[in-house]
Design a protein around this motif. Structure first.
Motif, short mmCIF file in Angstrom:
data_model
loop_
_atom_site.label_atom_id
_atom_site.label_comp_id
_atom_site.label_asym_id
_atom_site.label_seq_id
_atom_site.Cartn_x
_atom_site.Cartn_y
_atom_site.Cartn_z
N PHE A 63 -29.59 83.91 -8.89
CA PHE A 63 -30.98 83.59 -9.22
C PHE A 63 -31.56 84.78 -9.98
O PHE A 63 -31.82 85.83 -9.39
CB PHE A 63 -31.76 83.32 -7.93
N PHE A 64 -31.71 84.63 -11.29
CA PHE A 64 -32.24 85.70 -12.13
C PHE A 64 -33.76 85.58 -12.18
O PHE A 64 -34.30 84.53 -12.52
CB PHE A 64 -31.67 85.60 -13.55
N THR A 65 -34.43 86.68 -11.85
CA THR A 65 -35.89 86.68 -11.82
C THR A 65 -36.42 87.94 -12.48
O THR A 65 -35.69 88.92 -12.65
CB THR A 65 -36.40 86.52 -10.37
N PHE A 66 -37.66 87.93 -12.86
CA PHE A 66 -38.37 89.03 -13.52
C PHE A 66 -37.51 89.70 -14.58
O PHE A 66 -37.05 89.07 -15.51
CB PHE A 66 -38.95 90.01 -12.51
N TRP A 67 -37.27 91.00 -14.47
CA TRP A 67 -36.63 91.79 -15.53
C TRP A 67 -35.23 91.31 -15.85
O TRP A 67 -34.77 91.41 -16.99
CB TRP A 67 -36.64 93.27 -15.18
N ALA A 68 -34.54 90.78 -14.87
CA ALA A 68 -33.15 90.35 -15.07
C ALA A 68 -33.03 89.22 -16.09
O ALA A 68 -31.99 89.08 -16.73
CB ALA A 68 -32.53 89.93 -13.74
N ILE A 69 -34.07 88.44 -16.25
CA ILE A 69 -34.01 87.30 -17.18
C ILE A 69 -33.68 87.77 -18.59
O ILE A 69 -32.98 87.08 -19.34
CB ILE A 69 -35.33 86.50 -17.15
N SER A 70 -34.14 88.96 -18.96
CA SER A 70 -33.90 89.43 -20.32
C SER A 70 -32.40 89.57 -20.62
O SER A 70 -31.99 89.48 -21.77
CB SER A 70 -34.61 90.76 -20.57
N ALA A 71 -31.56 89.75 -19.61
CA ALA A 71 -30.12 89.83 -19.80
C ALA A 71 -29.53 88.50 -20.25
O ALA A 71 -28.44 88.46 -20.82
CB ALA A 71 -29.43 90.29 -18.52
N LEU A 72 -30.25 87.42 -20.02
CA LEU A 72 -29.75 86.09 -20.34
C LEU A 72 -30.31 85.54 -21.66
O LEU A 72 -30.08 84.39 -22.00
CB LEU A 72 -30.07 85.13 -19.19
N ARG A 73 -31.03 86.39 -22.38
CA ARG A 73 -31.54 85.96 -23.68
C ARG A 73 -30.42 86.04 -24.72
O ARG A 73 -29.62 86.96 -24.71
CB ARG A 73 -32.70 86.86 -24.10
N ASP A 74 -30.39 85.08 -25.61
CA ASP A 74 -29.40 85.06 -26.69
C ASP A 74 -30.01 85.74 -27.89
O ASP A 74 -31.01 85.27 -28.44
CB ASP A 74 -29.02 83.62 -27.01
N LYS A 87 -44.82 87.57 -27.19
CA LYS A 87 -44.07 88.24 -28.25
C LYS A 87 -43.85 89.71 -27.91
O LYS A 87 -42.78 90.26 -28.17
CB LYS A 87 -44.83 88.13 -29.58
N MET A 88 -44.86 90.35 -27.30
CA MET A 88 -44.72 91.76 -26.91
C MET A 88 -43.62 91.93 -25.87
O MET A 88 -42.81 92.85 -25.98
CB MET A 88 -46.06 92.30 -26.40
N PHE A 89 -43.62 91.07 -24.86
CA PHE A 89 -42.54 91.13 -23.86
C PHE A 89 -41.19 90.97 -24.55
O PHE A 89 -40.23 91.66 -24.24
CB PHE A 89 -42.70 90.04 -22.80
N GLY A 90 -41.12 90.03 -25.48
CA GLY A 90 -39.88 89.78 -26.20
C GLY A 90 -39.38 90.98 -26.96
O GLY A 90 -38.18 91.24 -27.02
N VAL A 91 -40.28 91.75 -27.53
CA VAL A 91 -39.91 92.93 -28.30
C VAL A 91 -39.55 94.10 -27.37
O VAL A 91 -38.61 94.84 -27.63
CB VAL A 91 -41.05 93.34 -29.27
N MET A 92 -40.29 94.26 -26.29
CA MET A 92 -40.10 95.41 -25.41
C MET A 92 -38.88 95.30 -24.49
O MET A 92 -38.33 96.31 -24.07
CB MET A 92 -41.35 95.64 -24.56
N LEU A 93 -38.47 94.09 -24.18
CA LEU A 93 -37.36 93.91 -23.24
C LEU A 93 -36.05 93.69 -23.98
O LEU A 93 -36.04 93.23 -25.12
CB LEU A 93 -37.65 92.71 -22.33
N HIS A 95 -32.74 92.18 -25.44
CA HIS A 95 -32.47 90.84 -25.95
C HIS A 95 -31.01 90.50 -25.68
O HIS A 95 -30.19 90.46 -26.58
CB HIS A 95 -32.77 90.79 -27.46
N GLY A 96 -30.69 90.32 -24.42
CA GLY A 96 -29.34 89.94 -24.03
C GLY A 96 -28.61 91.03 -23.27
O GLY A 96 -29.04 92.18 -23.20
N ILE A 97 -27.49 90.63 -22.71
CA ILE A 97 -26.71 91.51 -21.83
C ILE A 97 -26.16 92.73 -22.57
O ILE A 97 -25.97 93.79 -21.99
CB ILE A 97 -25.60 90.70 -21.12
#
Length: 186
Positions: A63-74, A87-93, A95-97
């Motif tokens: 179960f990926f939650t909070f910060w861990a979700i960014s590891a699952l972005r393609d 968009k800010m979250f997307g840039v700061m975190l 983008h994938g494992i």
């Protein structure tokens, strides 16, 4: 039949019914993990545990939650229609494992590169390879819908993974309640 003999049979039946009830209430041979961190070493540890558990015929649900979700972005997928904060979250975190940092001794990315080099030299699977192996072996990954919404992530930007789902904490807790092992990776 004498009374004491029938009492013994009744006692045995009661005992067997209690044992049957206990067996019915036993937990599944299942591992449920909460993955909270987006640190490379912590996600690596979670994936090693998951793949090891599946190799031992244990069902695994992550179960990926909070910060861990960014590891699952393609990193190849782009989404439209996000508000400024999303968009800010997307840039700061990450983008994938492949973009995750170490929790300790990151040294502006040098630590991560050193660890990856050592892993390659010692023939240890990378986080990307372990994630692919987990998918091949049937490890289920669920993403927390509330955290995803909070951070402005969309389903369209997540990786293609064979058993990827989206759920809330109640669903995860129901699964974890049936699991013989529960872990929290933070």
């Amino acid at each position: 039949m004498p009374d004491d003999m029938s009492e013994t049979v009744e006692q045995r039946i009661d005992k067997l019914e209690k044992q049957l009830k206990q067996l019915q209430n036993q937990r599944k041979d299942q591992l449920s993990m909460v993955i909270f961190s987006n640190d490379m070493d912590k996600i690596l540890a979670a994936l090693v545990i998951a793949v090891g558990a599946v190799a031992m015929d244990t069902e695994v649900k992550m179960f990926f939650t909070f910060w861990a979700i960014s590891a699952l972005r393609d990193k190849k997928k782009k989404t439209k229609g996000k508000d400024v904060k999303s968009k800010m979250f997307g840039v700061m975190l990450p983008h994938g494992i492949g973009q995750l940092k170490l929790s300790k001794m990151n040294m502006v990315g040098l630590g991560k590169d050193m660890i990856k080099g050592i892993m390659k030299h010692k023939n240890i699977a990378s986080p990307e390879k372990l994630l692919a192996t987990a998918g091949e072996l049937g490890v289920q990954i669920d993403i927390c819908e509330m955290s995803m919404d909070l951070m402005g992530f969309k389903k369209e930007e997540m990786i293609d993974y064979p058993d990827l789902g989206y759920c809330g904490v109640a669903t995860f807790l129901a699964d974890a309640g049936e699991s013989s092992i529960q872990l929290f990776i933070s």
